[in-house]
Write an enzyme that holds these catalytic residues in place. Structure first.
Site, PDB file in Angstrom:
ATOM      1  N   LYS A 210      27.911  14.112  17.520  1.00 23.56           N
ATOM      2  CA  LYS A 210      29.167  14.294  16.770  1.00 23.56           C
ATOM      3  C   LYS A 210      29.351  13.034  15.946  1.00 23.56           C
ATOM      4  CE  LYS A 210      33.132  13.761  16.140  1.00 23.56           C
ATOM      5  NZ  LYS A 210      33.634  13.196  14.870  1.00 23.56           N
TER       6      LYS A 210
ATOM      7  N   GLU B 206      40.570  -6.718  17.843  1.00 22.33           N
ATOM      8  CA  GLU B 206      39.537  -6.446  16.841  1.00 22.33           C
ATOM      9  C   GLU B 206      40.226  -5.954  15.560  1.00 22.33           C
ATOM     10  OE1 GLU B 206      36.797  -3.035  17.458  1.00 22.33           O
ATOM     11  OE2 GLU B 206      35.210  -4.492  17.078  1.00 22.33           O
TER      12      GLU B 206
ATOM     13  N   GLU C 172      30.076   1.479  23.860  1.00 22.77           N
ATOM     14  CA  GLU C 172      29.956   0.266  23.039  1.00 22.77           C
ATOM     15  C   GLU C 172      31.213   0.236  22.174  1.00 22.77           C
ATOM     16  OE1 GLU C 172      29.909  -2.031  20.480  1.00 22.77           O
ATOM     17  OE2 GLU C 172      28.256  -1.036  19.406  1.00 22.77           O
TER      18      GLU C 172
ATOM     19  N   GLY D 213      32.704   3.126  19.449  1.00 21.83           N
ATOM     20  CA  GLY D 213      33.960   3.240  18.709  1.00 21.83           C
ATOM     21  C   GLY D 213      35.023   2.364  19.334  1.00 21.83           C
ATOM     22  N   SER D 214      36.267   2.824  19.304  1.00 21.16           N
ATOM     23  CA  SER D 214      37.385   1.981  19.768  1.00 21.16           C
ATOM     24  C   SER D 214      37.554   2.075  21.282  1.00 21.16           C
ATOM     25  CB  SER D 214      38.668   2.435  19.084  1.00 21.16           C
ATOM     26  OG  SER D 214      38.957   3.760  19.468  1.00 21.16           O
TER      27      SER D 214
ATOM     28  N   GLY E 112      37.166   5.332  23.633  1.00 22.11           N
ATOM     29  CA  GLY E 112      36.165   5.173  24.696  1.00 22.11           C
ATOM     30  C   GLY E 112      36.739   5.549  26.051  1.00 22.11           C
TER      31      GLY E 112
END
Ligand code: NAD
Length: 479
Positions: A173, A381, A248, A226-227, A231
């Protein structure tokens, strides 16, 4: 306008109810194409196709044959590198050099895992004489891959090449904000011999297609980049089916510059680590910790470099391209407003090209100085070209600040002192530590991943093959 479909079982298919999502060029803000807006039923078909491939010829293919096929696929990707780079540039707003590097990188992932997969051995285990005990490394089965928009080609290569090499069948995806290059990759791989069902790509929104993939009971392993928030949602959905996950989730990675460092060597690396891909890099060096004796000198030299950067349309190959979307630009601007209202000083800003299209999502690089280490700007981030400079006095303090965020992905250390290099390599909370460099050119060979809110599990290198396989112990009693 081109309308892109899902790629399932080596065939194109529209979303079940014909719904689409607009694809926007970040350099101009214009809609350039549409992708299928899929949900549970398309994910279900893709999982079924993958299961069929895994239980069929693809799952039974000998490692040496898979290795030869992967090598052929790597060459096919290289043959199409210019085309893939052009798609990635248009869709993700990548400056030409970056887009080309990403197109080369995906081919390199296929090459590396082609060479590795027939060397992935099990072991024999010493045990009482009447037994022979061995371990086998086996694929999980059907693996799910949720890919972000910042490096579609690279992150797809990183997880899918390893998963395929290990013998899994994949359902991917990609991110709704950037997925055109991956649809083309799927077609190239199929044209060059990847059997039906081994790789399936389903596009759509995260909350629909992504959530359906994470929650699907027919998935045996999920790899997510992703974030942290998403996650966590993926992890929770997978937990309901006892499905293992590799996460990750980015970072707030520090580079620590000691007063004995080779500053001339460090400066361009410090700059590049935050402007590469407009700061939208999970391993971006977004904090620079500078020892007090050289602090003002390094900040003023960095400021000069920031002022000289050019931001503009991706096709003009600027130092810094556009951000991915209006939404991402809004997020970064919010952080910068917070700097403004909190009295954090801007040491320098880059320049926007006069001919940058007015509808593009541009943010020039910004250097913030004297950011308190516990401030939100130094903790979260930002995912844009914003670097926080922070002074420190002692090695102890540097380690405390460096380790003082919820993340733990990458760290850089600049010093000539050998003892300090080794001490910090051990003490820094990070999955990768770089001494007198940052990123080591991002080699496929180097295991990558983090801890804390950066996630867990390792991708790249041989470690990824361990992650995309599971170990079986076989004990034979023969008397
Ligand atoms: P995100 O984490 O929401 O999206 C990443 C991927 O997850 C996309 O493919 C998306 O479609 C999918 N997704 C979204 N919601 C989902 C769900 N509920 N279930 C399953 N999949 C889902 O990231 P974003 O909203 O695009 O960006 C937000 C922030 O995340 C950024 O500002 C940045 O800080 C961070 N980010 C980090 C990375 C990285 O490489 N570490 C990449 C992208 C974004």
């Amino acid at each position: 306008m081109t309308s892109y479909m899902n790629f399932i079982d080596n065939e194109w298919s529209a979303a079940y109810d014909g719904r689409t999502v607009d694809v926007v060029d970040p350099s101009t803000g214009e809609v350039i194409a549409q992708i299928a807006r899929s949900g549970g039923s398309e994910i279900g078909r893709a999982v079924q196709a993958a299961r069929h491939a895994f239980e069929g010829d693809w799952g039974r293919m000998a490692p040496a044959a898979r290795s030869r096929l992967m090598l052929r696929l790597s060459q096919a990707l290289l043959d199409h590198a210019d085309e893939l780079a052009a798609l990635e540039q248009k869709d993700a707003g990548k400056p030409t050099r970056q887009a080309r590097a990403d197109a080369q990188a995906i081919a390199r992932y296929f090459e590396f895992y082609a060479g590795a997969i027939d060397k992935l051995h099990g072991q024999t285990i010493p045990y009482p004489q009447e037994f022979t005990v061995m371990t086998l490394r086996e694929p999980h089965g059907v693996t799910g891959h949720i890919v972000p928009w910042n490096y579609p080609l690279q992150i797809f290569g990183r997880s899918v090449a390893a998963a395929l090499a290990a013998g899994n069948a994949c359902v991917v995806k990609p991110a709704e904000d950037a997925c055109l290059s991956l649809l083309r990759v799927a077609a190239i791989l199929a044209e060059n011999g990847l059997p039906p069902g081994a790789l399936n790509i389903v596009t759509g929104l995260g909350a629909e297609a992504g959530a359906a993939l994470a929650a699907h009971p027919g998935i045996d392993h999920i790899s997510f980049t992703g974030s942290p928030q998403t996650g966590q949602a993926v992890q929770q959905a997978a937990a309901a089916n006892f499905v293992p996950v590799t996460l990750e989730l980015g970072g707030k990675s520090p580079q620590i510059v000691f007063s004995d460092a080779d500053i001339d060597a460090a400066l361009p690396v410090l700059l590049n680590a935050i402007i590469q891909n407009a700061g939208q890099t999970c391993s971006a060096g977004s904090r620079v910790l500078i020892q007090r004796a050289i602090y003002s000198d390094v900040v003023s030299r960095l400021a000069e470099l920031f002022r000289a950067t050019r931001t503009g349309a991706a096709k003009d190959d600027p130092d810094c391209g556009p951000l991915i979307s209006a939404r991402q630009l809004g997020r970064v601007r919010e952080y910068l407003q917070e700097a403004d209202s909190g009295g954090i000083s801007i040491a320098a800003k880059g320049q926007l090209d006069a001919n940058a299209p007015s509808g593009g999502f541009y943010q020039v690089p910004v250097l913030l100085s004297d950011v308190p280490p516990e401030h939100r700007l130094a903790q979260e981030e930002i995912f844009g070209p914003v670097l926080c400079a922070i002074p420190f006095d002692t090695e102890e303090e540097a380690v405390r600040i460096a380790n003082g965020t919820p993340y733990g992905l990458v760290a850089g250390v600049w010093t000539q002192d050998g003892g300090r290099q080794l001490r910090l390599a051990r003490r820094l909370r990070a999955g990768q530590v770089f001494i007198n460099n940052y990123g080591a050119a991002g080699g496929v060979e180097l295991p990558f991943g983090g801890s804390g809110q950066s996630g867990y599990g390792r991708e790249k290198g041989f470690e990824a093959l361990y992650g995309f396989t599971q170990l079986k112990t076989v004990a034979i009693r023969h008397g």
